[in-house]
Design an enzyme around this catalytic site. Structure first.
Site, PDB file in Angstrom:
ATOM      1  N   SER A 135      -2.944   5.401   4.775  1.00  0.00           N
ATOM      2  CA  SER A 135      -1.809   6.267   4.482  1.00  0.00           C
ATOM      3  C   SER A 135      -0.528   5.532   4.863  1.00  0.00           C
ATOM      4  O   SER A 135      -0.356   5.147   6.017  1.00  0.00           O
ATOM      5  CB  SER A 135      -1.962   7.563   5.291  1.00  0.00           C
ATOM      6  OG  SER A 135      -0.855   8.405   5.106  1.00  0.00           O
ATOM      7  N   LYS A 161      -2.476   5.291  -0.054  1.00  0.00           N
ATOM      8  CA  LYS A 161      -1.830   6.611  -0.207  1.00  0.00           C
ATOM      9  C   LYS A 161      -0.385   6.475   0.228  1.00  0.00           C
ATOM     10  O   LYS A 161      -0.107   6.038   1.351  1.00  0.00           O
ATOM     11  CB  LYS A 161      -2.570   7.638   0.648  1.00  0.00           C
ATOM     12  CG  LYS A 161      -1.805   8.927   0.932  1.00  0.00           C
ATOM     13  CD  LYS A 161      -2.709   9.961   1.582  1.00  0.00           C
ATOM     14  CE  LYS A 161      -2.011  10.621   2.767  1.00  0.00           C
ATOM     15  NZ  LYS A 161      -2.867  11.643   3.418  1.00  0.00           N
ATOM     16  N   GLU A 213      -1.314  15.029  -3.340  1.00  0.00           N
ATOM     17  CA  GLU A 213      -1.763  15.861  -2.227  1.00  0.00           C
ATOM     18  C   GLU A 213      -0.641  16.802  -1.785  1.00  0.00           C
ATOM     19  O   GLU A 213       0.479  16.362  -1.519  1.00  0.00           O
ATOM     20  CB  GLU A 213      -2.177  14.917  -1.078  1.00  0.00           C
ATOM     21  CG  GLU A 213      -2.736  15.586   0.161  1.00  0.00           C
ATOM     22  CD  GLU A 213      -3.126  14.540   1.217  1.00  0.00           C
ATOM     23  OE1 GLU A 213      -3.151  13.328   0.903  1.00  0.00           O
ATOM     24  OE2 GLU A 213      -3.386  14.933   2.365  1.00  0.00           O
ATOM     25  N   ASP A 238      -4.398  19.855   1.174  1.00  0.00           N
ATOM     26  CA  ASP A 238      -4.634  19.469   2.566  1.00  0.00           C
ATOM     27  C   ASP A 238      -4.286  20.686   3.423  1.00  0.00           C
ATOM     28  O   ASP A 238      -5.153  21.513   3.725  1.00  0.00           O
ATOM     29  CB  ASP A 238      -3.770  18.232   2.895  1.00  0.00           C
ATOM     30  CG  ASP A 238      -3.785  17.827   4.368  1.00  0.00           C
ATOM     31  OD1 ASP A 238      -4.413  18.520   5.188  1.00  0.00           O
ATOM     32  OD2 ASP A 238      -3.145  16.812   4.728  1.00  0.00           O
TER      33      ASP A 238
HETATM   34  O1  OSB Z   1      -0.934  14.824   5.586  1.00  0.00           O
HETATM   35  O2  OSB Z   1      -2.591  13.570   5.831  1.00  0.00           O
HETATM   36  C1  OSB Z   1      -1.518  13.999   6.247  1.00  0.00           C
HETATM   37  C2  OSB Z   1      -0.505  12.088   9.374  1.00  0.00           C
HETATM   38  C3  OSB Z   1       0.078  13.084  10.095  1.00  0.00           C
HETATM   39  C4  OSB Z   1       0.155  14.355   9.558  1.00  0.00           C
HETATM   40  C5  OSB Z   1      -0.348  14.608   8.295  1.00  0.00           C
HETATM   41  C6  OSB Z   1      -0.944  13.609   7.564  1.00  0.00           C
HETATM   42  C7  OSB Z   1      -0.998  12.319   8.112  1.00  0.00           C
HETATM   43  C8  OSB Z   1      -1.524  11.179   7.401  1.00  0.00           C
HETATM   44  C9  OSB Z   1      -2.103  10.063   8.243  1.00  0.00           C
HETATM   45  O3  OSB Z   1      -1.460  11.026   6.201  1.00  0.00           O
HETATM   46  C10 OSB Z   1      -3.535   9.867   7.993  1.00  0.00           C
HETATM   47  C11 OSB Z   1      -4.174   8.937   9.001  1.00  0.00           C
HETATM   48  O4  OSB Z   1      -4.602   9.396  10.075  1.00  0.00           O
HETATM   49  O5  OSB Z   1      -4.241   7.745   8.709  1.00  0.00           O
HETATM   50 MG    MG Z   2      -1.896  15.230   3.811  1.00  0.00          MG
END
Ligand code: OSB
Ligand code: MG
Length: 366
Positions: A135, A161, A213, A238
């Site tokens: 991410s 992502k 997402e 999510d």
């Molecule tokens: O929306 O998936 C999310 C991190 C903090 C809060 C929300 C999200 C995220 C990430 C990080 O996308 C995902 C990870 O742990 O690598």
């Molecule tokens: Mg998310």
């Protein structure tokens, strides 16, 4: 097993780089760890809440308070505590899914260690390693974004992502698509858009994304169903998916065709498995989300991500993507995958020295 002892430990872990999303920027993780002892066997749980209520209404101080004052008395009063009974025992406490999930994880870890059984085996893992994505936070300048993505691709991540928000979306995503060609690419808006943004988001359709997402607020399941009529890119939820029942409803309404599963968000790994099962029965693929967990939460996530309907790479990145020093033996990427731990329980335990080094406080509860 009888719950004998609980320690609530807070650690402060600096991130290797600031992580920016539409909800704000994180520089470190303020993590609540739950250490339980049942019949002399220890277990570890990690709470996915952040230090401040910037992303979810839950936050570390609040989770610690509700666990100590409202959950532990219910648990200490039981002669026998089993992970599968927790939802019922803790039902008098409304909400607080991330706090409940941390307690469940700790108890399940102890239970499985006592049975000499791994998380993966218990949850129903069907693979020995899982495909990993990464991410990528919002970057102010697109050349910095391209450099970051290039680095992760070089490390072997199988899917990128990109976090997006109004002002940092179509052009940034197009630049990544043009620079790196045929990679697996998806975006995450963390609720940054409104119902009127359908035509704007439809500009993403030509970029061949795996999914978009959570474009809309978490309460707006219907808005996502309407958006799905306007945007061709598959919609993944999510934040909206807070239980297996909600997942079933969202799918029935046409609000999503992919689901991100995070155990903390749904109250634990048992409910996370139920979300997986509901989606599998309806032909909806899932993938494992992340909350920048330490290696403890990562161990459980990687086990979950090995279930059969986790058919897309997850936000299950290597320890080094988040932390210069993890609190367990680091998870290291091997050809874009992480190995599912095979030891009893989580299959990992904290490294004493590192744990102490990052500890801010320890509260002992009986
Ligand atoms: O929306 O998936 C999310 C991190 C903090 C809060 C929300 C999200 C995220 C990430 C990080 O996308 C995902 C990870 O742990 O690598
Ligand atoms: Mg998310």
């Amino acid at each position: 097993m009888k719950l004998e002892h609980v320690e609530l430990r807070r650690i402060h872990l600096p991130l290797v780089a600031p992580f920016r999303a539409s909800i704000g920027t994180l520089l470190h993780r303020d993590v609540l760890l739950v250490n339980v002892t049942l019949d002399g066997v220890e277990g570890w749980g990690e709470c996915t809440a952040f230090g401040e209520p910037m992303y979810s209404y839950e936050y570390s101080d609040g989770a610690q308070d509700v666990i100590r004052r409202h959950m532990l008395p219910l648990l200490f009063a039981q002669e026998e505590v089993r992970a599968e009974d927790l939802a019922r025992i803790l039902a008098p406490v409304r909400g607080h899914p991330m706090a409940k999930a941390a307690v469940e994880m700790a108890i399940l870890d102890a239970e499985l260690r006592a049975q000499n059984r791994s998380f993966g085996d218990f949850l129903g893992a069907s693979r020995a390693q899982v495909d990993c994505g990464v991410s990528v936070g919002i970057h102010e300048h697109v050349d910095d974004l391209l450099r970051t993505v290039d680095g992760y691709l070089g490390e072997g991540y199988k899917r990128i992502k990109l976090k997006i928000e109004p002002g940092h979306d179509i052009d940034d995503v197009r630049a990544v698509r043009e620079a790196f060609g045929d990679i697996l690419l998806q975006v995450d808006a963390n609720t940054a858009y409104t119902r009127g943004d359908g035509q704007h988001l439809a500009q993403l359709d030509e970029l061949d994304l795996l999914l978009i997402e959570q474009p809309l607020p978490e309460e707006d399941v219907r808005g996502h169903a309407e958006l799905a009529q306007v945007v061709r890119t598959p919609i993944c939820l999510d934040e909206s998916i807070t239980s297996a029942d909600i997942a079933e409803d969202a799918i029935a309404m046409g609000a999503c065709s992919v689901v991100n599963i995070k155990a903390g968000r749904v109250g634990g790994y048992l409910e996370a498995r139920r979300v997986h099962d509901v989606c599998a029965a309806r032909g909806v693929p899932v993938w494992c989300g992340g909350m920048l967990e330490t290696g403890l939460g990562r161990a459980a996530n990687v086990a979950l991500a090995a279930l059969p309907n986790f058919t897309l790479p997850g936000d299950t990145s290597a320890s080094g993507r988040y932390y210069a020093q993890d609190i367990v033996e680091p998870f290291v990427l091997a050809e874009g995958t992480l190995a599912v731990p095979t030891g009893p329980g989580l299959g990992v335990t904290p490294l004493e020295d590192e744990l102490e080094r990052f500890t801010v406080s320890v509260e002992t509860c009986r």
